[in-house]
Design an enzyme around this catalytic site. Sequence first.
Site, short mmCIF file in Angstrom:
data_model
loop_
_atom_site.label_atom_id
_atom_site.label_comp_id
_atom_site.label_asym_id
_atom_site.label_seq_id
_atom_site.Cartn_x
_atom_site.Cartn_y
_atom_site.Cartn_z
N ARG A 56 0.82 -1.21 0.00
CA ARG A 56 0.00 0.00 0.00
C ARG A 56 0.85 1.26 0.00
O ARG A 56 0.43 2.31 -0.48
CB ARG A 56 -0.94 -0.01 1.21
CG ARG A 56 -1.75 1.26 1.40
CD ARG A 56 -2.90 1.06 2.36
NE ARG A 56 -2.52 0.41 3.60
CZ ARG A 56 -1.94 1.04 4.62
NH1 ARG A 56 -1.64 2.32 4.54
NH2 ARG A 56 -1.65 0.38 5.73
N LYS A 206 -5.92 13.63 -16.59
CA LYS A 206 -6.00 14.46 -17.80
C LYS A 206 -4.76 14.25 -18.68
O LYS A 206 -4.60 13.19 -19.27
CB LYS A 206 -6.16 15.93 -17.40
CG LYS A 206 -7.25 16.19 -16.36
CD LYS A 206 -8.64 15.84 -16.85
CE LYS A 206 -9.75 16.43 -16.03
NZ LYS A 206 -9.99 15.82 -14.72
#
Length: 391
Positions: A56, A206
């Site tokens: 993690r 993006k």
Amino acid sequence: MDHRNLHPDTLLTHEGRERGRVGGTVNTPVYRASTLLFPNVETLQAQNGTLNTYGRHGNPTTRALEAALAQLEGAHAAMLTPSGLSALTTALLATLKPGDHLLMTDSVYDPTRAFCDQTLARFGIETTYYDPLIGAGIAGLMRPNTRVVFLESPGSLTFEVQDVPAIAEAAHTHGALVMMDNTWATPVHFASFRHGVDISIHAATKYIVGHSDVLMGVIMTTEALYPEIRGFYKQLGLSVSADDAYLALRGLRTLSTRLERHQRNAERIAAWLAEQPEVGRILYPALPGAPGHELWKRDFTGACGLFGVEFKGVSERAIHAMLDGMQLFGMGYSWGGYESLILLTHPDAHRSATTWSAEGPLVRLHVGLEHPDDLIADLDAGLQRLRAVSR
């Protein structure tokens, strides 16, 4: 070689790679791992408190992407999050506490506004929205408990270019941190830390990823703030998959080349739209004469493919007719991928410190990598439909 002196194009190619690490492969492999094994107790205990104990906390694939992004923007370090919004909310929660005051640009991305008005308010953190064009005048809004000044430049939907150095100087004088959403410019076209920013946020979804197939956010910080923000990030249990990090690394390699094409296409299409009688203003800072152009020219090294088009004397019904028949411009949220997108927006619904006034509807375009002649033909056909309804 000192990589600090290399051009962004070169950094995009070489950062986040360790030559010869895995059989001489060019790309950092995908390391899928939850558990990390240690040869003995001493080694395991030596890693306690570091990021090398559990999947993690990262792996070689995610760390390669973090290192490349930090080097590209001039940050001390970067942290990957599951989305752009999660990067924004994590950075704000990591730096604010009950009783603090936040100054937020009025042109901000609407989900960020919702988080301030609902979640931060519930935690006893007050938000004041300010005119994005305030510049050094932001000093007049500072309070003793102002902890963070948040910028987004250019602004979401309306593309105001903020005077980042002036705002940063005023904020630092009053002991506040400067946080900025730098997604539009990317690390390639705006060196946020060189302009006084302390924490830079990106929706890597993006342009960094660039292919409309991964959700990811990035938080980048100075050395002084890194332990505080990384510690909070760790407590939230945030992580991204190695597969997504690999795709983002692959997108990063072509970021500069794609941005150049996005900007070239956008400039041509914006200039063509500016000549159409139904168009009032083009909100694209890279276009000479557009709002914010002089500040953009001073502080930025380039642009992307996202801009706004303000129509005049046109009804929303006519805009619907235009948009509903587009063949190449898709209609959907997000931007930054290779495909062109178009969207009707209502920025007046998301303002509180300023009033957005326009002669007519505002449409947001993301100009992709298609040939501009074909995109102009698609827009021209759309304007014909608009005119037919407007008669």
